[in-house]
Design an enzyme around this catalytic site. Structure first.
Site, PDB file in Angstrom:
ATOM      1  N   ASP A  51       0.839  -1.209   0.000  1.00 50.95           N
ATOM      2  CA  ASP A  51       0.000   0.000   0.000  1.00 50.95           C
ATOM      3  C   ASP A  51       0.874   1.259   0.000  1.00 50.95           C
ATOM      4  OD1 ASP A  51       0.881  -0.098   2.612  1.00 50.95           O
ATOM      5  OD2 ASP A  51      -1.110   0.009   3.529  1.00 50.95           O
ATOM      6  N   SER A  52       2.199   1.069   0.038  1.00 52.31           N
ATOM      7  CA  SER A  52       3.134   2.195  -0.140  1.00 52.31           C
ATOM      8  C   SER A  52       2.914   2.851  -1.505  1.00 52.31           C
ATOM      9  CB  SER A  52       4.580   1.709  -0.013  1.00 52.31           C
ATOM     10  OG  SER A  52       4.821   0.607  -0.859  1.00 52.31           O
ATOM     11  N   ASP A  90      -1.135  -6.368  -0.411  1.00 53.30           N
ATOM     12  CA  ASP A  90      -1.164  -5.699   0.892  1.00 53.30           C
ATOM     13  C   ASP A  90      -2.590  -5.221   1.179  1.00 53.30           C
ATOM     14  OD1 ASP A  90       0.020  -4.704   3.157  1.00 53.30           O
ATOM     15  OD2 ASP A  90       1.048  -3.031   2.162  1.00 53.30           O
ATOM     16  N   LYS A 119      -1.145  -9.504   2.893  1.00 56.27           N
ATOM     17  CA  LYS A 119      -0.389  -9.050   4.077  1.00 56.27           C
ATOM     18  C   LYS A 119      -1.292  -8.177   4.929  1.00 56.27           C
ATOM     19  CE  LYS A 119       2.971  -5.721   3.977  1.00 56.27           C
ATOM     20  NZ  LYS A 119       2.432  -4.719   4.921  1.00 56.27           N
ATOM     21  N   GLU A 121      -1.213  -5.789   8.698  1.00 53.71           N
ATOM     22  CA  GLU A 121      -0.385  -5.230   9.758  1.00 53.71           C
ATOM     23  C   GLU A 121      -1.015  -5.524  11.112  1.00 53.71           C
ATOM     24  OE1 GLU A 121       0.455  -1.051   9.073  1.00 53.71           O
ATOM     25  OE2 GLU A 121       1.133  -1.437   7.026  1.00 53.71           O
ATOM     26  N   GLU A 188       9.276  -4.499  10.506  1.00 54.24           N
ATOM     27  CA  GLU A 188       9.689  -3.181   9.999  1.00 54.24           C
ATOM     28  C   GLU A 188      10.147  -2.256  11.127  1.00 54.24           C
ATOM     29  OE1 GLU A 188       6.917  -1.204   7.354  1.00 54.24           O
ATOM     30  OE2 GLU A 188       8.130   0.628   7.343  1.00 54.24           O
TER      31      GLU A 188
END
Ligand code: KIV
Length: 270
Positions: A51-52, A90, A119, A121, A188
């Site tokens: 999602d960056s 993501d 993915k 978080e 991270e």
């Protein structure tokens, strides 16, 4: 610079990644489109459609406004470009706040793209979500430590694992994700000794970004590592080339040639 042949010859599966722990470092980069995915195909073990992209491609300040539609669109493009790496979608902020939504959105990701995993978080507080997904046959890559989707609630980007209590919390997070069925975990923005302790505490691979050299693999955002994203450069990024400079110089060359009627020449003319 001498580059050894590091080509990945076969389709990378979840089994391949699991087996790499403790044997061979895992390489992962982000990609957001077919053009770059094709360039990366066969040269890395995994591609993350992160999602960056909301920051590097859309020019937003953070990742929080990325949507499921956006992630699906870009993952379809990446899957069109690359056939060998394991491709991970993501899950964007807000798409997995409860088990029902998580399963609904991740099922959509599986049905509308060829991603092999998603993915999410979060640590032990998200273990129920990881379990719901894995029980519904959706492979999950966990993500702990500094979590960009928690940016506003955490009050900024903060390096984790600076004291024993936080290292213990991170180890608990990693163990909870492993128990819930995650096949690997991104770590991270974590002190390297903490990332090493987490890596030793779980039997699934860890993939670090800003987490030192002792994780089972590394991931970088492609536009950072190739010098295209110029807004800021975190300490953990190694710039392998000056992409923005190369493009600008060559664009100036093109502009000069057009302005001076040097392009197109005979060679490019019918
Ligand atoms: O969105 C992303 O690119 C990521 C990586 C930084 C791991 O989550």
């Amino acid at each position: 610079m001498s580059i050894h042949n590091q080509n990945v010859a076969k389709k990378v599966t979840l089994t391949t990644i699991r087996k790499m722990k403790g044997r061979e470092p895992i390489t992962m980069v982000t990609a957001y489109d077919a053009l770059f995915a094709k360039l990366f195909d066969g040269h890395v073990d995994m591609i993350l459609v992160g999602d960056s992209l909301n920051m590097s491609f859309l020019g937003k300040e953070d990742t929080l406004s990325a949507t499921m539609d956006q992630m699906i669109y870009h993952t379809q493009a990446v899957c069109n470009g690359a056939s060998l790496p394991l491709i991970v979608l993501d899950m964007p902020f807000g798409s997995y706040t409860n088990e029902v939504d998580a399963v609904k959105n991740a099922t959509r990701a599986y049905q509308e793209t060829n991603a092999q995993a998603v993915k999410i978080e979060g640590g032990k507080e998200r273990a129920n979500i990881v379990k719901a997904l894995t029980q519904n046959s959706i492979a999950v890559l966990g993500h702990i430590g500094l979590m960009p989707q928690f940016l506003r609630s955490d009050g900024g980007y903060k390096v984790r694992g600076k004291n024993q209590a936080d290292i213990d919390t991170l180890i608990e997070d990693a163990k909870a994700l492993e128990l819930a069925g995650a096949f690997a975990i991104v770590i991270e923005g974590v002190k390297s000794e903490a990332a090493k302790a987490i890596t030793q505490a779980v039997s699934i691979p860890t993939i670090g970004i800003g987490a030192g050299v002792d994780t089972d693999g590394q991931v970088l955002v492609w536009s950072d590592m190739f010098g295209f994203f110029e807004a800021f450069k975190p300490k953990f990024v190694k710039q392998y080339c000056e992409g923005a400079k190369i493009i600008r110089e060559n664009l100036e060359h093109y502009t000069h040639e057009v302005k001076n009627r040097q392009f197109p020449s005979e060679e490019q003319t019918y």
